[in-house]
Write a protein that holds these residues in place. Structure first.
Motif, PDB file in Angstrom:
ATOM      1  N   PRO A  86     -68.404 -30.302 -12.161  1.00  0.00           N
ATOM      2  CA  PRO A  86     -67.877 -29.121 -12.545  1.00  0.00           C
ATOM      3  C   PRO A  86     -66.643 -28.745 -11.646  1.00  0.00           C
ATOM      4  N   GLY A  87     -65.672 -28.168 -12.004  1.00  0.00           N
ATOM      5  CA  GLY A  87     -64.596 -27.821 -11.311  1.00  0.00           C
ATOM      6  C   GLY A  87     -63.505 -29.154 -10.917  1.00  0.00           C
ATOM      7  N   LEU A  88     -63.886 -30.029 -11.382  1.00  0.00           N
ATOM      8  CA  LEU A  88     -62.838 -31.405 -11.323  1.00  0.00           C
ATOM      9  C   LEU A  88     -62.427 -31.704 -12.577  1.00  0.00           C
ATOM     10  N   PHE A  89     -61.215 -32.212 -12.515  1.00  0.00           N
ATOM     11  CA  PHE A  89     -60.680 -32.958 -13.692  1.00  0.00           C
ATOM     12  C   PHE A  89     -61.022 -34.375 -13.696  1.00  0.00           C
ATOM     13  N   ALA A  90     -61.203 -35.055 -14.815  1.00  0.00           N
ATOM     14  CA  ALA A  90     -61.342 -36.506 -14.950  1.00  0.00           C
ATOM     15  C   ALA A  90     -60.257 -37.081 -15.616  1.00  0.00           C
ATOM     16  N   PRO A 129     -50.076 -33.644 -15.907  1.00  0.00           N
ATOM     17  CA  PRO A 129     -49.801 -35.127 -16.796  1.00  0.00           C
ATOM     18  C   PRO A 129     -49.347 -36.232 -15.912  1.00  0.00           C
ATOM     19  N   VAL A 130     -50.126 -37.157 -16.411  1.00  0.00           N
ATOM     20  CA  VAL A 130     -49.935 -38.663 -15.796  1.00  0.00           C
ATOM     21  C   VAL A 130     -49.626 -39.469 -17.040  1.00  0.00           C
ATOM     22  N   PRO A 131     -48.024 -39.538 -16.999  1.00  0.00           N
ATOM     23  CA  PRO A 131     -47.606 -40.478 -18.189  1.00  0.00           C
ATOM     24  C   PRO A 131     -48.455 -41.606 -18.565  1.00  0.00           C
ATOM     25  N   GLY A 132     -48.793 -41.683 -19.953  1.00  0.00           N
ATOM     26  CA  GLY A 132     -49.523 -43.002 -20.178  1.00  0.00           C
ATOM     27  C   GLY A 132     -51.129 -43.178 -19.857  1.00  0.00           C
ATOM     28  N   ILE A 133     -51.628 -42.055 -19.235  1.00  0.00           N
ATOM     29  CA  ILE A 133     -52.956 -42.006 -19.031  1.00  0.00           C
ATOM     30  C   ILE A 133     -53.399 -40.851 -20.009  1.00  0.00           C
ATOM     31  N   ALA A 134     -54.347 -41.251 -20.698  1.00  0.00           N
ATOM     32  CA  ALA A 134     -54.983 -40.179 -21.699  1.00  0.00           C
ATOM     33  C   ALA A 134     -56.097 -39.586 -21.282  1.00  0.00           C
ATOM     34  N   GLY A 135     -56.376 -38.398 -21.693  1.00  0.00           N
ATOM     35  CA  GLY A 135     -57.657 -37.612 -21.858  1.00  0.00           C
ATOM     36  C   GLY A 135     -58.392 -37.404 -20.588  1.00  0.00           C
ATOM     37  N   PHE A 136     -57.814 -36.241 -19.958  1.00  0.00           N
ATOM     38  CA  PHE A 136     -58.847 -35.687 -18.807  1.00  0.00           C
ATOM     39  C   PHE A 136     -59.119 -34.181 -19.284  1.00  0.00           C
ATOM     40  N   ALA A 137     -60.401 -33.899 -18.691  1.00  0.00           N
ATOM     41  CA  ALA A 137     -60.877 -32.389 -19.315  1.00  0.00           C
ATOM     42  C   ALA A 137     -61.744 -32.185 -17.993  1.00  0.00           C
ATOM     43  N   GLU A 138     -61.636 -30.893 -17.809  1.00  0.00           N
ATOM     44  CA  GLU A 138     -62.311 -30.240 -16.642  1.00  0.00           C
ATOM     45  C   GLU A 138     -63.537 -30.051 -17.035  1.00  0.00           C
ATOM     46  N   ASP A 139     -64.367 -30.231 -15.897  1.00  0.00           N
ATOM     47  CA  ASP A 139     -66.144 -30.012 -16.073  1.00  0.00           C
ATOM     48  C   ASP A 139     -66.787 -31.232 -16.696  1.00  0.00           C
ATOM     49  N   SER A 140     -65.795 -32.171 -17.249  1.00  0.00           N
ATOM     50  CA  SER A 140     -66.394 -33.222 -17.950  1.00  0.00           C
ATOM     51  C   SER A 140     -67.383 -34.225 -17.233  1.00  0.00           C
ATOM     52  N   ILE A 141     -67.041 -34.247 -15.844  1.00  0.00           N
ATOM     53  CA  ILE A 141     -67.954 -35.233 -15.071  1.00  0.00           C
ATOM     54  C   ILE A 141     -68.600 -34.320 -14.018  1.00  0.00           C
TER      55      ILE A 141
END
Lengths: 561, 561
Positions: A325-329, A311-323
């Motif tokens: 593969p294997g990394l979070f955005a 979690p990064v407070p105040g930073i919205a929306g990260f998803a795995e494989d969304s950019i």
């Protein structure tokens, strides 16, 4: 020797759709064609015959027929322009604004195209900037906080009114007949792919927002859904979810009908769709951690890749494989950047500047930039908090507002203009530091979008204020290039494309030679100014003085009275 | 039946001198004539032949010959215009900007009129807004504080660079030859009276500043002078001090030469001179405690009379007998008011407003006022600290600067314009509360000067924000009328005038019928906004956050670099 191969990127924006044809070997752009949506953003009256159907404030819709017309007009135009043989176009990729969503029948027919629902605004496409679901978002945030739902951390502590779930809940509450009639609620990005391939898919990028949660952070509890609206869980499980496909995968192949629309060959591979800003990341040569992509325009989107989910407070929306593969955005935003400068030019630049700009045959922006470039950091005595449209990341508070301090009778317009640019640079630095403090550091910035092309002074100020080198993508159409790269990966190496997005980025994505390096003297002055920015940021943004909220509340009650 | 009697008020301003002829019975204005100074404000080059003598920044001089030309041109013009027989003009009064001072020979000849000193800037008149003696003022404040000098309290805790002593010290330090050559250093107000009467007098009003102190608060110690400059005490005692005459007294009679200049009769009584803003007080019908006179224009001067002498922190300069015998005058200032609105119109109003104003044949100010009048208090969501030219009273800090909070992308120019007006209204309220907390309350405001005529919206906002009724003087030339009233008192009742200023005010001073009463609903909203103004006022002005000072310092060092 093989014939040259090409891929097509389709970029669906707010006002228009764009087709860009690039070569697979180098990512060179051969042709671009734009289709301006015939109905644009629908925010006052539905484009229907008969008695006008007016929309409430904060509504923003689109017509799905405009997306089909983009296939029919922009793609053939780009093909014609390039002279490329459609047989040599080996893949198609799509990027889209998000969350932009619509209710459809099981076969994908939009409800707004059925005569019985055409006059119901909830049957149309809800555009990303449809903000009328704010009460729904507020309630979900309040309930989630009250129940201590952990998944909320994944989104920086709150979800936005722009999100799929907020929009879906608004339909559920305000238009139960649409909820009934709709078999599926779908992201416009996935709907566009569906129209090309005849198959429904869900991309991992936007799905990350729809499901609200992750394996690490968990998902909303039954108690949460029970409290919000018991049918919301049903809506999401029965009318939204399906197999989620990773970015870079192949969604299907072009149907005969879609081939007729576009002039491409039936069977051409089509990639899983993605969000426009996410498409920029590989197009900016970024496929791993440590470099931040800044998509700079009316607002800024800032994306960093990370190897862990945290979690990064105040930073919205990260998803795995969304950019990749294997990394979070990790994605953050500055809710107004170019918009602030446009506001300033429209509302606060005196007649003499307009006359001088006309005389020199430059824009008012260019005139201000030239004058502001003569100033040294700190010389204006001004400091601005860049919250003209609230604060989207770090503080995540739409009720914050803009502040200018240091004005004197000697203050000149170009000094305020520069102070506003500096304010947005400090805003970016505050986000980068939030990333850094939570283990998602970036030592370099790769910029794309409209602003880097338009305002070199701004780029230098950003480098000086953040203390980071700013590189710029070679393309001015990064999201379309990113979409095309996904088309090349959907085709695969055997068909003349690439097997991974990393391979595609290596060959097809390029940066300009010229970059912006921080000047040590300017950086040291900006360090001083930034520490004052931070002090004001915390004083006004973290409860030291809630005057901004009181002013907003007073403004709202006065306008209602 | 007696013939009608008349008095002449001479008002010496920054750009021009003005002669106003009024009847003694009712204070009716019969004629006004203005002489625009041929050399105006001298702030770049001395008006001398030969090689140009350039002035340093912050210098502001005048030519004493322009005062004589005011006698020679404006007075005869006013007489001609009125058709009045000079024999029926029974008295002359003079008001002047302050502190405006000059070095002269024993016979009153200005040093700048001697060929040997004509090219020395220090030989000329130092105008009130000559700010080049700031280092001298800073040093005197520092030393006085270090030595715990009590007289400093009399001036709100610090003296200004505009004051006589600061200007005299600058001459002593930078131009010892002028110090040597000058027999006397004199207020221009007293010098003008000297030229009319042939006799040197000192008025109690400006003398209150020159001597620095009072019987209640004591005077500077020898240690203070020893530390600052031993010759300063000598300068003040041998070249400044003489018998101080109360306001309302007769300084002398018109000489034959002065009668020739003016067309008046030799022997006509001439009143002791006064400061322009002080002259407004009786002209505003105020001759006792409880009502504040607001002289509103590019800046605001606020004056309240009190029966005791007591320190009011942050309120500079009160002197006994300087307006009404036996009463103390408490004077405060807002260093920029109309100047802020002028800055805004020049630097921050877009071309569309200028075009619309031309089309409607109104000024941009009038257009903004009309649009701002449509807004309700609190509706803009904006709040401003009115420190575009520092803070002159309460905080007494020239290094404070302007602040605007609450800006959004929807903010319009007329909203900022109104917020700036509101900011200056809060500034006035802060001063009134400082008065009140220290026993010098005012329940009513009498306004005079340029702004009350020009901007009715501003007047209503001031009434609503302060919660006080605002009355307005019937005359638009309050200082000249006040000077004329002093002429009537110098003449005395036996000669057709009055024996006291109170009698003169009763007959000659009038208010407009229309006044501005606070609207209770608006006042209650402004109460909320004012409490936020105060919070910001203290946060930025009393050390909570010294960002304004840091910005000014950074600005200064950057400009020097």
């Amino acid at each position: 020797m093989n014939r040259r191969k090409y891929v097509l990127g389709l970029d669906f924006g707010t006002e228009s759709g764009r087709a860009v044809l690039v070569d697979v070997a180098h990512g060179r752009e051969l042709a671009t064609a734009v289709y301006p949506y015939s109905h644009g953003v629908i925010d006052e009256v539905l484009p229907v015959a008969g008695k006008p159907v007016r929309l409430e404030p904060d509504w923003a819709l689109q017509d799905p027929a405009d997306y089909i017309r983009t296939f029919q007009r922009a793609v053939p135009a780009a093909l014609r322009q390039s002279g490329v043989d459609p047989a040599d176009v080996i893949g198609v990729g799509i990027d889209f604004t998000a969350c932009t969503m619509l209710p459809v029948l099981a076969d994908g027919t939009p409800l707004c195209e059925l005569p019985e629902y055409r006059r119901n605004p909830h049957a149309w496409v809800k555009l990303w900037k449809h903000h009328a679901a704010q009460p729904e978002a507020d309630r979900m945030n309040a309930v989630a906080r009250a129940l201590g739902e952990r998944w909320l951390d994944r989104y920086g502590g709150q979800i936005s009114s722009e999100w799929f779930v907020a929009k879906a809940l608004q339909i559920l509450v305000e238009a139960p007949e649409i909820y009934q009639a709709a078999s599926r609620f779908v992201e416009a990005a996935d709907w566009a792919v569906w129209q090309l391939t005849g198959q429904e898919t869900r991309n991992a990028c936007t799905a990350g927002y729809s499901v609200m949660g992750s394996n690490t952070f968990g998902y909303p509890s039954s108690a949460f859904y029970a409290e919000i609206n018991p049918r919301l869980e049903e809506l999401l499980t029965t009318k939204v979810l399906s197999t989620i496909m990773p970015i870079g995968a192949r969604a299907g192949e072009l149907t005969v009908q879609a081939a007729r629309w576009t002039g491409l060959k039936p069977g051409t591979p089509v990639a899983v769709a993605t969000i426009d800003s996410y498409a920029c990341v590989p197009a900016a040569t970024v496929t791993g951690p440590g470099r931040m992509v800044a998509i700079m325009g009316t607002s800024n989107t800032l994306i960093v890749l990370g190897s862990d989910e945290k979690p990064v407070p105040g930073i919205a929306g990260f998803a795995e494989d969304s950019i990749v593969p294997g990394l979070f955005a990790y994605a953050a935003g500055q809710s107004a950047v170019g918009d602030i400068f446009a506001w300033f030019v429209d509302q606060a630049v005196p007649a003499t500047y307009h006359a001088a700009a006309r005389k020199r045959k430059v824009s008012v922006h260019q005139l201000l930039e030239a004058e502001a470039a003569q100033q040294r950091p700190g010389e204006s005595g001004l400091l601005a908090l860049d919250w003209w449209n609230g604060n989207r990341s770090v503080l995540v508070d739409a009720d914050l507002s803009g502040l200018l301090v240091g004005a004197t009778l000697a203050t000149r317009p170009a000094e305020i203009y520069r102070a506003l640019i500096e304010g947005t640079a400090y805003g970016m630095r505050a986000i980068m530091e939030a990333f850094e403090q939570h283990g998602v550091a970036a030592n370099e910035i790769v910029a794309c979008g409209g602003l880097p092309e338009k305002n070199k002074l701004l780029m230098q100020i950003y480098a000086d204020a953040t203390g980071r080198e700013l590189k710029v993508t070679a393309t001015t159409q990064a999201s379309a290039l990113g979409a095309a790269m996904l088309g090349a990966v959907a085709a695969g190496q055997s068909a003349g494309g690439y097997d991974t997005l990393i391979d595609a980025a290596e060959k097809m994505a390029h940066l300009k030679k010229q970059s912006y390096k921080p000047d040590p003297r300017a950086h040291s002055v900006y360090d001083q100014l930034y520490s004052d920015y931070l002090m004001l940021h915390d004083y006004f943004g973290r409860g030291g003085n809630d005057v901004m909220k009181r002013l907003k509340r007073l403004r709202a009650t006065t306008r209602q009275a």
